[in-house]
Design a protein around this motif. Structure first.
Motif, PDB file in Angstrom:
ATOM      1  N   VAL A  46      16.630  43.203  -4.643  1.00 44.81           N
ATOM      2  CA  VAL A  46      17.308  41.731  -5.018  1.00 44.81           C
ATOM      3  C   VAL A  46      18.667  41.868  -4.241  1.00 44.81           C
ATOM      4  N   VAL A  47      19.391  42.988  -4.532  1.00 45.43           N
ATOM      5  CA  VAL A  47      20.658  43.013  -3.614  1.00 45.43           C
ATOM      6  C   VAL A  47      20.326  43.084  -2.018  1.00 45.43           C
ATOM      7  N   ASP A  48      19.419  43.584  -1.490  1.00 49.89           N
ATOM      8  CA  ASP A  48      19.133  43.636  -0.068  1.00 49.89           C
ATOM      9  C   ASP A  48      18.880  42.195   0.188  1.00 49.89           C
ATOM     10  N   GLU A  49      18.070  41.781  -0.554  1.00 48.65           N
ATOM     11  CA  GLU A  49      17.715  40.161  -0.158  1.00 48.65           C
ATOM     12  C   GLU A  49      18.934  39.311  -0.282  1.00 48.65           C
ATOM     13  N   THR A  50      19.712  39.609  -1.435  1.00 48.98           N
ATOM     14  CA  THR A  50      20.875  38.734  -1.399  1.00 48.98           C
ATOM     15  C   THR A  50      21.577  38.877  -0.110  1.00 48.98           C
ATOM     16  N   VAL A  51      21.882  39.992   0.367  1.00 50.63           N
ATOM     17  CA  VAL A  51      22.984  40.486   1.493  1.00 50.63           C
ATOM     18  C   VAL A  51      22.179  39.790   2.637  1.00 50.63           C
ATOM     19  N   LYS A  52      20.761  39.965   2.916  1.00 42.49           N
ATOM     20  CA  LYS A  52      20.378  39.501   3.924  1.00 42.49           C
ATOM     21  C   LYS A  52      20.220  38.015   4.097  1.00 42.49           C
ATOM     22  N   LEU A  53      20.171  37.434   3.023  1.00 44.21           N
ATOM     23  CA  LEU A  53      20.157  35.825   3.030  1.00 44.21           C
ATOM     24  C   LEU A  53      21.596  35.255   3.324  1.00 44.21           C
ATOM     25  N   VAL A  54      22.604  35.828   2.673  1.00 44.17           N
ATOM     26  CA  VAL A  54      24.046  35.598   3.310  1.00 44.17           C
ATOM     27  C   VAL A  54      24.018  35.878   4.782  1.00 44.17           C
ATOM     28  N   GLU A  56      21.945  35.747   7.135  1.00 46.36           N
ATOM     29  CA  GLU A  56      21.133  34.738   7.774  1.00 46.36           C
ATOM     30  C   GLU A  56      21.538  33.543   7.727  1.00 46.36           C
ATOM     31  N   LEU A  57      21.592  32.860   6.374  1.00 46.96           N
ATOM     32  CA  LEU A  57      22.456  31.685   6.443  1.00 46.96           C
ATOM     33  C   LEU A  57      23.612  31.135   7.108  1.00 46.96           C
ATOM     34  N   MET A  58      24.330  32.324   6.971  1.00 43.76           N
ATOM     35  CA  MET A  58      25.778  32.080   7.648  1.00 43.76           C
ATOM     36  C   MET A  58      25.796  32.734   9.151  1.00 43.76           C
ATOM     37  N   ASN A  59      24.781  33.136   9.667  1.00 40.19           N
ATOM     38  CA  ASN A  59      24.524  33.694  10.899  1.00 40.19           C
ATOM     39  C   ASN A  59      25.532  34.690  11.111  1.00 40.19           C
ATOM     40  N   VAL A  60      25.725  35.774  10.472  1.00 37.43           N
ATOM     41  CA  VAL A  60      26.658  36.619  10.481  1.00 37.43           C
ATOM     42  C   VAL A  60      26.522  37.711  11.525  1.00 37.43           C
ATOM     43  N   PRO A  61      27.367  37.904  12.704  1.00 39.71           N
ATOM     44  CA  PRO A  61      27.331  38.752  13.801  1.00 39.71           C
ATOM     45  C   PRO A  61      27.074  40.120  13.260  1.00 39.71           C
ATOM     46  N   SER A  62      26.765  40.767  14.468  1.00 35.46           N
ATOM     47  CA  SER A  62      26.851  42.458  13.982  1.00 35.46           C
ATOM     48  C   SER A  62      28.227  42.744  13.914  1.00 35.46           C
ATOM     49  N   GLY A  63      28.496  44.053  13.519  1.00 37.67           N
ATOM     50  CA  GLY A  63      29.890  44.580  13.226  1.00 37.67           C
ATOM     51  C   GLY A  63      30.717  44.182  12.204  1.00 37.67           C
ATOM     52  N   TYR A  64      29.910  43.114  11.268  1.00 36.20           N
ATOM     53  CA  TYR A  64      30.236  42.700   9.977  1.00 36.20           C
ATOM     54  C   TYR A  64      29.551  43.378   8.586  1.00 36.20           C
ATOM     55  N   SER A  65      30.124  43.623   7.700  1.00 34.31           N
ATOM     56  CA  SER A  65      29.352  43.848   6.463  1.00 34.31           C
ATOM     57  C   SER A  65      29.532  42.856   5.453  1.00 34.31           C
ATOM     58  N   VAL A  66      28.328  42.356   4.682  1.00 35.12           N
ATOM     59  CA  VAL A  66      28.524  41.632   3.613  1.00 35.12           C
ATOM     60  C   VAL A  66      28.438  42.495   2.385  1.00 35.12           C
ATOM     61  N   VAL A  67      29.332  42.280   1.503  1.00 32.28           N
ATOM     62  CA  VAL A  67      29.424  43.101   0.208  1.00 32.28           C
ATOM     63  C   VAL A  67      29.735  42.126  -0.937  1.00 32.28           C
ATOM     64  N   LEU A  68      28.945  43.005  -2.001  1.00 33.28           N
ATOM     65  CA  LEU A  68      28.939  42.154  -3.305  1.00 33.28           C
ATOM     66  C   LEU A  68      29.964  42.743  -4.361  1.00 33.28           C
ATOM     67  N   MET A 242      20.713  35.259  -5.521  1.00 38.70           N
ATOM     68  CA  MET A 242      19.531  35.438  -4.767  1.00 38.70           C
ATOM     69  C   MET A 242      18.754  34.244  -4.692  1.00 38.70           C
ATOM     70  N   LEU A 243      18.351  33.778  -5.795  1.00 43.22           N
ATOM     71  CA  LEU A 243      17.276  32.283  -6.019  1.00 43.22           C
ATOM     72  C   LEU A 243      17.865  31.339  -5.525  1.00 43.22           C
ATOM     73  N   ASN A 244      19.208  31.278  -5.589  1.00 45.86           N
ATOM     74  CA  ASN A 244      19.965  29.768  -5.116  1.00 45.86           C
ATOM     75  C   ASN A 244      19.921  29.844  -3.462  1.00 45.86           C
ATOM     76  N   LEU A 245      20.305  31.225  -3.106  1.00 48.51           N
ATOM     77  CA  LEU A 245      20.206  31.256  -1.682  1.00 48.51           C
ATOM     78  C   LEU A 245      18.950  31.061  -1.077  1.00 48.51           C
ATOM     79  N   ARG A 246      17.818  31.353  -1.742  1.00 46.26           N
ATOM     80  CA  ARG A 246      16.410  31.199  -1.377  1.00 46.26           C
ATOM     81  C   ARG A 246      16.175  29.558  -1.276  1.00 46.26           C
TER      82      ARG A 246
END
Ligand code: PLP
Length: 354
Positions: A46-54, A56-68, A242-246
């Protein structure tokens, strides 16, 4: 049918609430999402998918971390200078509302906030422009959407200093170029998920330069290295996010929802500008698409209009006490049919008061 124009917390589509409630009863093998261990592969997924969706949806470039994270956007007001501002250094702040002001107040514990421009004298009814940001600022901090006053920044100033943005109330409502920012943070509870979750998108290279010891729970690096599991995460908030980002992805992502948000905001502002009973409170070019603030030409009609709206299924439009009048919050989950319902009501009220 009720139409929820409330400013939060947590305005999500009905289908997301339904899925979330099911997971409270049975997430896996009869166990609730609230009781399974957060260290299980199922919750790690669930954590992995949430981070992946953020990403993907925001087109985060490499060199950035998404943290919850936890602690709301308000804790970010301190975490940002604690992590990015060397002791006694100066950071540039744009003062566009109460939340920006609260962020400014926290800087004094670490250094100095240089307010490069402010719209305070005009009750924050516009976004200042044409200011300069000193090159030696540790970073520039802005608030992209001013939830209380109904202004929104659609452009960033040109600057070489790292840009930090509080996107709590417009994140994922329109496309942003993440590469222009060094740190984005948002309390989740408008367009992402329930309160309790805070999302930060951090350019890795801005960390580790403050020169101070940082308590582990307040150190972005600790949370990044811990995969957002340094301590017990807010499991339910993350799951619902995660559900909402889906859901957002299934709608076509941020670019598609942006089109809807533009259509919704244009429709309501058009009516505010047309209807002689109402007027907008902010500079036209800075009008927010998320929080639409308006008052009545005759303040004595405000109470009756609010009553009329509530009797007809319109929830949450009473303005914040610092602006008065009305605030229609129109986050991603609010359907355009609700906006049309409000417009119809404004027109009926106009007819009734001729
Ligand atoms: N920043 C903005 C733009 C907000 O709208 C809010 C709350 O509405 C906050 C910060 C504070 O967020 P929290 O309550 O998550 O600390």
């Amino acid at each position: 049918m009720r139409h929820n124009f409330g400013a939060g917390p947590c305005i999500l589509p009905q289908e997301v609430f339904k899925q979330a409630s099911q997971a409270v009863l049975d997430f896996k093998d009869g166990l609730s999402i609230l009781e399974i261990s957060h260290r299980t592969p199922e919750f790690e997924a669930v954590v992995d998918e949430t981070v992946k969706l953020v990403k993907e949806l925001m087109n985060v470039p490499s060199g950035y971390s998404v943290v919850l994270l936890q602690g709301g956007a308000s804790l970010q007001f301190s975490m940002v200078p604690m992590n990015l501002l060397p002791q006694g250094g100066t950071a540039a702040y744009l003062e566009t509302g109460v939340w920006a002001n609260k962020a400014i107040k926290e800087v004094k514990n670490f250094g100095t906030a240089n307010i490069v421009a402010s719209s305070k004298a005009d009750n924050y009814t516009f976004i200042p422009k044409g200011y300069s940001i000193p090159e030696d600022s540790a970073y520039f901090h802005c608030t992209s959407n001013n939830t209380i006053y109904g202004t929104e920044m659609f452009e960033l100033p040109e600057t070489n200093v790292p840009v930090v943005c509080d996107m709590s109330s417009d994140i994922m409502s329109h496309v942003v170029d993440v590469s222009k920012y060094d740190l984005i943070y948002a309390g989740a509870q408008k367009n992402i998920g329930p309160a309790g979750l805070t999302i930060a998108i951090v350019k890795d290279e801005v960390l580790g330069k403050s020169g101070r010891g940082i308590p582990s729970m307040l150190d972005y690096k600790v949370h990044i290295d811990g995969g957002s599991m340094y301590n017990t995460p807010p499991v339910f908030s993350i799951y619902v996010a995660m559900l909402n980002l889906r859901w957002l992805k299934s709608k076509g992502g941020v670019a598609e929802i942006e089109k809807e948000n533009i259509a919704k905001a244009n429709a309501l502002y058009k009516e505010i500008d047309r209807n002689p009973l109402f007027k907008g409170t902010c500079a036209v070019e800075d009008r927010s698409r998320m929080n639409i603030c308006f008052v009545m030409e005759n303040p004595e009609l405000e109470k009756p209009f609010l009553k009329f709206a509530e009797e007809n299924g319109i929830e949450g439009i009473k303005g914040h006490r610092s602006v008065g009048g009305f605030r229609a919050s129109m986050y991603n989950a609010l359907p355009i049919t609700s906006v049309h319902a409000l417009i119809d009501l404004m027109q009926t009220f106009e007819e009734n008061h001729k």
